[in-house]
Design a protein around this motif. Structure first.
Motif, short mmCIF file in Angstrom:
data_model
loop_
_atom_site.label_atom_id
_atom_site.label_comp_id
_atom_site.label_asym_id
_atom_site.label_seq_id
_atom_site.Cartn_x
_atom_site.Cartn_y
_atom_site.Cartn_z
N PHE A 48 54.89 -53.15 9.10
CA PHE A 48 55.83 -53.75 10.05
C PHE A 48 56.79 -54.73 9.38
N TYR A 49 56.34 -55.43 8.35
CA TYR A 49 57.27 -56.30 7.62
C TYR A 49 58.36 -55.45 6.98
N SER A 52 60.78 -54.18 9.43
CA SER A 52 61.72 -55.22 9.87
C SER A 52 62.87 -55.39 8.88
N GLN A 53 62.62 -55.10 7.62
CA GLN A 53 63.68 -55.18 6.62
C GLN A 53 64.60 -53.96 6.70
N VAL A 55 65.40 -52.17 9.36
CA VAL A 55 66.30 -52.18 10.52
C VAL A 55 67.49 -53.13 10.34
N LYS A 56 67.50 -53.90 9.27
CA LYS A 56 68.69 -54.70 8.96
C LYS A 56 69.81 -53.81 8.45
N LEU A 60 67.85 -48.96 14.44
CA LEU A 60 66.46 -48.91 14.89
C LEU A 60 66.04 -47.51 15.31
N THR A 63 65.64 -45.35 12.23
CA THR A 63 64.50 -45.85 11.46
C THR A 63 63.19 -45.42 12.11
N TYR A 64 63.09 -45.66 13.41
CA TYR A 64 61.84 -45.37 14.09
C TYR A 64 61.56 -43.87 14.14
#
Length: 114
Positions: A48-49, A52-53, A55-56, A60, A63-64
């Motif tokens: 998850f970390y 989170s990087q 999706v910058k 989203l 990515t997902y």
């Protein structure tokens, strides 16, 4: 290094972490075994970390879709190889459709930032 390339490297690492974490869920025996349970928490935290990087840089939804799709495929493969779980025809067709979707996103979507 190009930020998009780095984002995809992070995404690959997030997928690997998530799949490994999912594998340890089975080994944790319902979170009754300490070491595999800790592995699940650590691996999912890493996944998850990294996500989170990613999706910058990558939207989203894209990515997902890639993260979940590839994760499903790899988890199914591990289920078959490691845990000797059988896949029926419907499951194989579904996985083939997931693979097709990930390929379409990566080859044809301008949303993915290519």
């Amino acid at each position: 290094m190009n930020t998009l390339v780095l984002a995809y490297i992070y995404l690959a690492c997030a997928i690997i972490s998530e799949v490994a974490g999912s594998t340890f869920i089975v080994k944790s025996d319902g979170f009754t075994k300490l070491a595999p349970s800790i592995a699940v928490l650590v691996l999912y935290s890493i996944a998850f970390y990294l996500l989170s990087q990613v999706v910058k840089v990558i939207p989203l939804g894209i990515t997902y879709a890639i993260w979940a799709g590839v994760g499903i495929i790899l988890t199914a493969i591990i289920g078959v190889i490691v845990f000797r779980q059988a896949l029926d025809l419907a499951a194989m067709i579904g996985i083939a459709l997931i693979i097709s979707g990930v390929i379409v996103i990566n080859l044809f979507s301008h949303t993915a930032g290519h």
